[in-house]
Scaffold this active site. Structure first.
Site, PDB file in Angstrom:
ATOM      1  N   CYS A   1       0.825  -1.277  -0.095  1.00  0.00           N
ATOM      2  CA  CYS A   1       0.010  -0.057  -0.263  1.00  0.00           C
ATOM      3  C   CYS A   1       0.945   1.357   0.039  1.00  0.00           C
ATOM      4  CB  CYS A   1      -1.084  -0.159   1.265  1.00  0.00           C
ATOM      5  SG  CYS A   1      -2.249   1.132   0.898  1.00  0.00           S
TER       6      CYS A   1
ATOM      7  N   HIS B   1      -3.528  -5.509   1.470  1.00  0.00           N
ATOM      8  CA  HIS B   1      -2.905  -5.553   2.729  1.00  0.00           C
ATOM      9  C   HIS B   1      -2.871  -7.221   3.034  1.00  0.00           C
ATOM     10  CE1 HIS B   1      -2.484  -1.372   4.029  1.00  0.00           C
ATOM     11  NE2 HIS B   1      -3.431  -1.263   3.442  1.00  0.00           N
TER      12      HIS B   1
ATOM     13  N   GLU C   1      -0.957  -8.338   5.371  1.00  0.00           N
ATOM     14  CA  GLU C   1      -0.822  -8.701   6.642  1.00  0.00           C
ATOM     15  C   GLU C   1      -1.956  -8.373   7.548  1.00  0.00           C
ATOM     16  OE1 GLU C   1      -0.502  -6.042   5.142  1.00  0.00           O
ATOM     17  OE2 GLU C   1      -1.161  -4.112   6.069  1.00  0.00           O
TER      18      GLU C   1
END
Lengths: 81, 245
Positions: free
Chosen positions: B86, B203, B205
């Site tokens: 990002c 994302h 994560e």
């Protein structure tokens, strides 16, 4: 010296922000507005008196940071502060 | 093995990335403040998501002035693995480790939603634990994710299999309606020509453990770890569970 820098999207790059403003103006009744492009305006103070040195410095900072030359053009004007 | 996560003022996914690497994948990680000037003990670098410097001027533009950036460029030029997520992707574009630039999302909205992305290249150091053509469900959260580059660069990206992820429907078809932000060619993630730098807008994560509803993102981190391990058989097929203490 003082520099005024204009950073604008390159021709042909879609500007959704400008388009939203154009549509809003149309809603307000300004039917003659054909297009709006949004850019950035910066005022910069430089501790230089020599125009050519200042020009070189401003060009450099535009290329290194102020504009992303993949998508943006820049131009600037210099004057004594 | 030590994976470094760079922390800029305004980064907000740094600890999430460190959590996935250390607690989910069981590998050492170090949070590295942007004023640092060494990556001597680091084997791979993650540039996390967030709003470095409040997105002033342009997303990622001010971060390029941080002292760690020159070190990261050197690290990448020496073949080190660099993953930008990002805002980290936006920074990689701004510092020229990846080609192109990000424009405002086509509809001007900040988009925060789960999207499907297709793994177009599963032979990268960041996707080797994925199947080619696999569809991952990953969250996006950005206002400037509308990838743009000139036609010549786009052709090169396509020809060299540098487009690693594309926005698609759940069956893997990239269509206009599954393109959330107007990105050229539905691009969600690209790598550099050398194949050691990857940037992606989603994302991983945020979806790397079942507790959060999806483990799809874990594949990206396990791929990276796999690439850093000379003996790939030593990588656990099942990641080390997070031990609560």
């Amino acid at each position: 010296m003082k520099a005024t820098v204009y950073v604008t999207l390159k021709a042909g790059i879609h500007d959704p922000q400008g388009e939203a403003i154009r549509q809003s103006l149309s809603t307000l009744g300004f039917d003659s507005i054909q297009g709006v492009r949004v850019g950035k305006y910066l005022e910069i103070e430089i501790s230089e008196t020599d125009p050519s040195t200042t020009e070189a410095t401003v060009k450099q900072i535009c290329e290194k940071l102020l504009a992303n030359t993949v998508i943006e053009d820049f131009r600037f004007e210099l004057r004594a502060s | 093995m030590n994976i470094g996560v760079i922390v800029f003022p305004g980064s907000n996914c740094d600890r999430d990335c460190a959590h996935v690497v250390s607690d989910i994948c069981g590998r050492q990680t170090s949070l590295i403040w942007h004023q640092e000037t060494s990556l001597a003990t680091i084997d791979a670098v993650i540039l996390p998501g967030g709003f470095s410097y409040g997105d002033y001027l342009r997303s990622g533009a001010i971060a390029r002035c941080s002292p760690i950036i020159e070190v990261i460029i050197q690290f990448a030029q020496n073949g080190g693995l660099v993953l930008g997520i990002c805002n980290g992707f936006q920074i990689l574009l701004e510092i020229g480790l990846l080609p192109g630039a990000m424009l405002r999302n086509q509809d001007l909205h900040f988009i925060c939603e789960d999207v499907y992305v297709k793994v177009e290249n599963a032979s990268t150091p960041f996707t080797n634990r994925c199947e080619s053509g696999q569809v991952l469900k990953l969250p996006i959260a950005h206002a400037e994710g509308n990838y743009y580059t000139d036609p010549v660069t786009l052709s090169a990206l396509q020809a060299n299999a540098q487009i690693v992820f594309r926005y698609c429907d759940k069956d893997g078809y990239p269509t206009q309606t599954t393109n959330p932000n107007g990105s050229l060619d539905n691009i969600a993630g690209i790598q550099n020509a050398a194949g050691n730098v990857l940037g992606l807008m989603p994302h991983p994560e945020r979806c790397a453990e079942a507790l959060l509803g999806s483990e799809d993102g874990q594949k990206i981190f396990l791929s990276l770890i796999n690439s850093l391990t000379t003996d790939s058989s030593s990588i656990a097929q099942h990641p080390i569970a997070h031990e609560t203490s």
